[in-house]
Design a protein around this motif. Sequence first.
Motif, PDB file in Angstrom:
ATOM      1  N   PRO A   1       0.776  -0.856   0.015  1.00 37.05           N
ATOM      2  CA  PRO A   1      -0.394   0.187  -0.150  1.00 37.05           C
ATOM      3  C   PRO A   1       0.989   2.133   0.248  1.00 37.05           C
ATOM      4  O   PRO A   1       1.869   1.450   0.765  1.00 37.05           O
ATOM      5  CB  PRO A   1      -0.487   0.001   1.124  1.00 37.05           C
ATOM      6  CG  PRO A   1      -1.006  -1.467   1.752  1.00 37.05           C
ATOM      7  CD  PRO A   1       0.403  -2.002   0.986  1.00 37.05           C
TER       8      PRO A   1
ATOM      9  N   ARG B   1      -6.638   0.438  -0.550  1.00 37.05           N
ATOM     10  CA  ARG B   1      -7.041   2.007  -1.863  1.00 37.05           C
ATOM     11  C   ARG B   1      -6.234   1.678  -3.375  1.00 37.05           C
ATOM     12  O   ARG B   1      -7.803   1.869  -4.221  1.00 37.05           O
ATOM     13  CB  ARG B   1      -6.087   2.393  -0.808  1.00 37.05           C
ATOM     14  CG  ARG B   1      -6.548   2.561  -0.020  1.00 37.05           C
ATOM     15  CD  ARG B   1      -6.327   4.297   0.968  1.00 37.05           C
ATOM     16  NE  ARG B   1      -6.633   4.651   2.088  1.00 37.05           N
ATOM     17  CZ  ARG B   1      -6.505   4.475   3.370  1.00 37.05           C
ATOM     18  NH1 ARG B   1      -4.556   3.642   2.836  1.00 37.05           N
ATOM     19  NH2 ARG B   1      -6.077   4.257   4.533  1.00 37.05           N
ATOM     20  N   ASP B   2      -5.570   1.046  -3.622  1.00 34.76           N
ATOM     21  CA  ASP B   2      -5.675   0.652  -4.888  1.00 34.76           C
ATOM     22  C   ASP B   2      -6.665   0.476  -5.718  1.00 34.76           C
ATOM     23  O   ASP B   2      -6.708   0.268  -7.168  1.00 34.76           O
ATOM     24  CB  ASP B   2      -3.956   0.586  -4.796  1.00 34.76           C
ATOM     25  CG  ASP B   2      -2.877   1.034  -4.692  1.00 34.76           C
ATOM     26  OD1 ASP B   2      -3.313   2.447  -4.504  1.00 34.76           O
ATOM     27  OD2 ASP B   2      -1.980   0.611  -4.552  1.00 34.76           O
TER      28      ASP B   2
ATOM     29  N   GLN C   1      -3.637  -1.097   7.456  1.00 29.20           N
ATOM     30  CA  GLN C   1      -5.109  -0.507   7.520  1.00 29.20           C
ATOM     31  C   GLN C   1      -6.214  -1.279   7.993  1.00 29.20           C
ATOM     32  O   GLN C   1      -6.351  -2.841   7.958  1.00 29.20           O
ATOM     33  CB  GLN C   1      -5.187  -0.801   5.477  1.00 29.20           C
ATOM     34  CG  GLN C   1      -3.543  -0.309   4.829  1.00 29.20           C
ATOM     35  CD  GLN C   1      -4.222   0.309   3.593  1.00 29.20           C
ATOM     36  OE1 GLN C   1      -4.714  -0.797   2.895  1.00 29.20           O
ATOM     37  NE2 GLN C   1      -3.443   0.670   2.848  1.00 29.20           N
TER      38      GLN C   1
ATOM     39  N   GLY D   1      -3.054  -3.191  -1.875  1.00 23.95           N
ATOM     40  CA  GLY D   1      -3.146  -2.608  -1.069  1.00 23.95           C
ATOM     41  C   GLY D   1      -5.206  -2.330  -1.565  1.00 23.95           C
ATOM     42  O   GLY D   1      -5.308  -2.437  -2.818  1.00 23.95           O
TER      43      GLY D   1
ATOM     44  N   THR E   1      -4.069  -6.818   0.020  1.00 21.76           N
ATOM     45  CA  THR E   1      -2.575  -6.080   1.383  1.00 21.76           C
ATOM     46  C   THR E   1      -3.406  -5.541   2.222  1.00 21.76           C
ATOM     47  O   THR E   1      -4.093  -4.591   1.631  1.00 21.76           O
ATOM     48  CB  THR E   1      -1.601  -6.087   0.466  1.00 21.76           C
ATOM     49  OG1 THR E   1      -0.804  -7.112  -0.360  1.00 21.76           O
ATOM     50  CG2 THR E   1      -0.309  -6.298   1.645  1.00 21.76           C
TER      51      THR E   1
END
Length: 444
Positions: free
Chosen positions: A362, A385-386, A410, A383, A406
Amino acid sequence: MSSVSDFATWEPVLRRMLADDTDRRAARTARVAGRIGQYGWSLAHRGPMSPAARTAVKDIQRALARGGVQEIAFRARIRPDGRTTLGLVWPSPAVEPAVGYPDLGVLVLAEGSLPEPWLRRPEPVPGAVPAPSADPELLERTLRERLPDAIGATEEQIAAAEERLGVALSEELKVLYRVTRVDWGDDFDAATRAGDAVGCELSGLEDLHVVDAAARHPGWGLGAKRAISTAPGAAVQALAGSPGWVGFGSNGGDEFAVDLTPGPGGHFGQVILVDHEQSLGAELVADSLTDFVLGRLRKEDQDRRGDAPDAVARVGAGGAETVQAAAHPALEVLSIGAGDGAPHSLAPVAGLSRLRTLTALPGTLADPLEVAALTALEFLELGARDWRVLLDAGAVPRTLKAAAVTVRDQDHLPVVAIANEILALWDRPQVVQTLLDGDLGPAS
């Protein structure tokens, strides 16, 4: 399984995992995750487990066994005032359990799929011939002297074995079974004599088999990050399995095979060892079955056994400083880890025809949408958010066979929803998460 879905069952486990949590002691939201299976567990904690926590784990294991559930993953978010949300993630046929802790696991998007190294077939070696030491007559005399009372297989039985395997056996292997078909039932003394005569635990003619690459597959979590290549002078081709690797015996754990598809520096009919602790490759043991039986063994040089240094690259701590420095036409696996610099662009590897695996922690990608330019990807680990960026843009590569989300530091709980969005693109079974609310009280 009702007890597993009761927050009180998990409370001692969560309290033990939070005992050393710095976020909890600093009155910040804390997060913990782990896995408990019928035969073991993975919990992040220091020191011995309290009796209450150990009892709770055992109770959960017994409940899983009664319900026929192999393993359950859990994730919890504990607020400063003690209010807790616990997510229980149940096994799914579309998820391989995580090898690394504490991620959800690998999403298998194409059912039954394998990473490219496990699909690789042997290259033809037209000039491959038996080694000069291959001597079927000497082999037969030696075996008959050692096994004077053995009963051999008929030519019809050997032909039937060849038809079943779909490959013509080497002349030496035929000689071996002409001397003894290894059909002793419960006669363990006869089995021992045959093993001593040959040099391994010998399989019967009906048990001859081809070493199957799929059977050695360790799962996408490990397999996607491996790469192999056969060196120009290698005796054994760098493969997971081959239709020409005919297993005929073992040393009690590893498998001996006659190699009918040798490497460019090998010999037709050489003997190789397939290590049960390895998922790729095999080791040269003898140039011929004659050598093997006579105890004339040898090993191949280590640098010829299938490493592919140009095919795997890491960017970040312990690796290259930039993606540009890692870019190479032979690159198959790229891992981007944490570093001190700015996030990385994927532009230097766009369009590489062999790049099949990308993992990026991330916050390490400058623009997740650049993933769309990687046209050969079969495994992608990013991650949360991606993944959110890719999903919202409809840019998830459809070449993927497997994927992973991943988590690291977080919030764990939203991961299942993201995973299910990814699975839905391939019409795969969804991951089921049970959310439980409880109160652990403020940190003392």
